[in-house]
Design a protein around this motif. Sequence first.
Motif, short mmCIF file in Angstrom:
data_model
loop_
_atom_site.label_atom_id
_atom_site.label_comp_id
_atom_site.label_asym_id
_atom_site.label_seq_id
_atom_site.Cartn_x
_atom_site.Cartn_y
_atom_site.Cartn_z
N ILE A 203 -27.57 -21.19 -17.27
CA ILE A 203 -26.49 -21.84 -16.53
C ILE A 203 -25.70 -20.83 -15.71
O ILE A 203 -25.36 -21.08 -14.54
CB ILE A 203 -25.57 -22.62 -17.49
CG1 ILE A 203 -26.33 -23.82 -18.08
CG2 ILE A 203 -24.30 -23.10 -16.76
CD1 ILE A 203 -25.56 -24.58 -19.12
N VAL A 250 -31.03 -28.73 -16.43
CA VAL A 250 -29.81 -28.37 -17.18
C VAL A 250 -29.08 -29.63 -17.63
O VAL A 250 -28.68 -29.77 -18.80
CB VAL A 250 -28.89 -27.48 -16.32
CG1 VAL A 250 -27.48 -27.43 -16.90
CG2 VAL A 250 -29.45 -26.06 -16.21
N ILE A 310 -20.00 -27.44 -18.87
CA ILE A 310 -20.49 -26.43 -17.92
C ILE A 310 -19.32 -25.63 -17.35
O ILE A 310 -19.42 -24.42 -17.15
CB ILE A 310 -21.30 -27.11 -16.79
CG1 ILE A 310 -22.59 -27.69 -17.38
CG2 ILE A 310 -21.63 -26.12 -15.68
CD1 ILE A 310 -23.46 -28.42 -16.39
#
Length: 510
Positions: A203, A250, A310
């Motif tokens: 990420i 993701v 995130i």
Amino acid sequence: MLIHLLLGTFLFFIYVFVIKPLCSMFRLKMQFGQDCKISYHFLGGEIWKRLNDMKITHDIFKFEKEQYKRQPYKLFVSNFLWKIRIQVTDPEYYKVMLHNHQYYEKVNVINDNNLMKKGLIFEMNGHWKAQRTLLAEQFEFQKLKNRLPMINQVSLEMISDFQRQNNLLEMLELITGQIVIKSFFGDSAKKITIFEKDIQVAIAELLNDMGEIRFKSKYVYVKRLILGTKACNFFPTENEKKIQQRIELVKFEITKLIRNRLIEIQTSTQQSSSNSKSNLFIDVLLQDYIKNQHSKSESQGIDEILQQFITLLFAGTDTTAILCYHCLYFFAQYPEAQQEIREEVLSVCTEEYILDDRMKQLNKLSAFINEVLRLRNPAAKLVVRNSIQTHQVKDLKIQKNWNVIINPLLQSVSEKHFVNPEDFDYKRWLTPEPILNNDNFIYIPFSAGPRNCIGQHMALMETKIILSQILKQFIIQANEHVIPKWTLRFVYQLQPSNCVRLIKIQEKND
């Protein structure tokens, strides 16, 4: 008729791209005089000049700092195509702006609405306030103190492998990312990989690549400026297509984690007694969703939690890891300071884990981190803001749709506020007044005002523990085989990722 159409088009083009931005620049120059520096670039070429300068200076901000030293200014006004971009360097002005965040929306520089748009960084007004209130408790002292054993455990487990790894920054991202993942998901996300990389590294690299791609292609840069977040779907390049594939993977993996945890909570008979006391971010967010699920669908609720994860993962992984990396670089550059701080760590931290009572005694290490943040803050000029309405900041009138950058970086290297500002001297922070003419907005490494960094205390705790554990085990040396460069991806960072070498202390003694 055709000639008239072409002439009209040409005149319109000149007005939009030349006359209009220049008029705004000259008005500000006439008002502020030497306190305003202007730089017009046809079609907006300032960033490309900076990138070319970096090839010579190896620091993307070096030219800017040298300009400011020769002639300090309050405002730096430039253009990107037709849009005015104003950098505010005077604390008296950006203090007002930071306290009046309702006039600005943060520009989504990764150019995607599906990863962080609904998180703490980019949300606005009531949505942001509700999120901040909900998560604030998780960053209070007692909650952070309870995480210290976990932070030590993760750090110790991974630091033992450092010497065998060439990519030091990636190893630091593994540590800081694992800490965020454990704080958010507990052990349920352990060992999840994407593209054969741990989820936190995957990420961090994805977001950095999304930020950096605009500097690698003028086509992508201009397309983003014109189309915003719709740009990636308009004649995408091969790199943009690959990035979209990474985004989808993701999202798929994280959505599975969130949905599984939601099912566990909904089916648990002990929900009210056990989950209400949970220290996991996901449980706090899911309980809030369950409590208010009538206001949104399950997919909407999960998507918001995904974007919050995130946001926290990136903010807590990349910036903290890069701060640690910058500290290691300066340890290598100043071996005497390295040894002084190692002696402090060995004297204070006699046990395996470094807990709160010991951490408070690491005064030299804290001072060293402060000095690194002063000179090489990863979040320097991180956020670009867009003015959503015309408003007044003291005697400065900011028009709607101007880009605004709050730039405290230059105050940190100003002789007005620091003695010998270009020198690295961590001991300045051990004196009663390290900052001259201080109004509490000169040195703001984690920003200031209502929207300051919610995780700053956790980041500093992690940094102190990671650096202390490294200092206990390793001598830090510069890697003479690489040329260090201070560049801009999503954040301001040192590259390449192996600018320093770690030498096991007992091996050095042998």
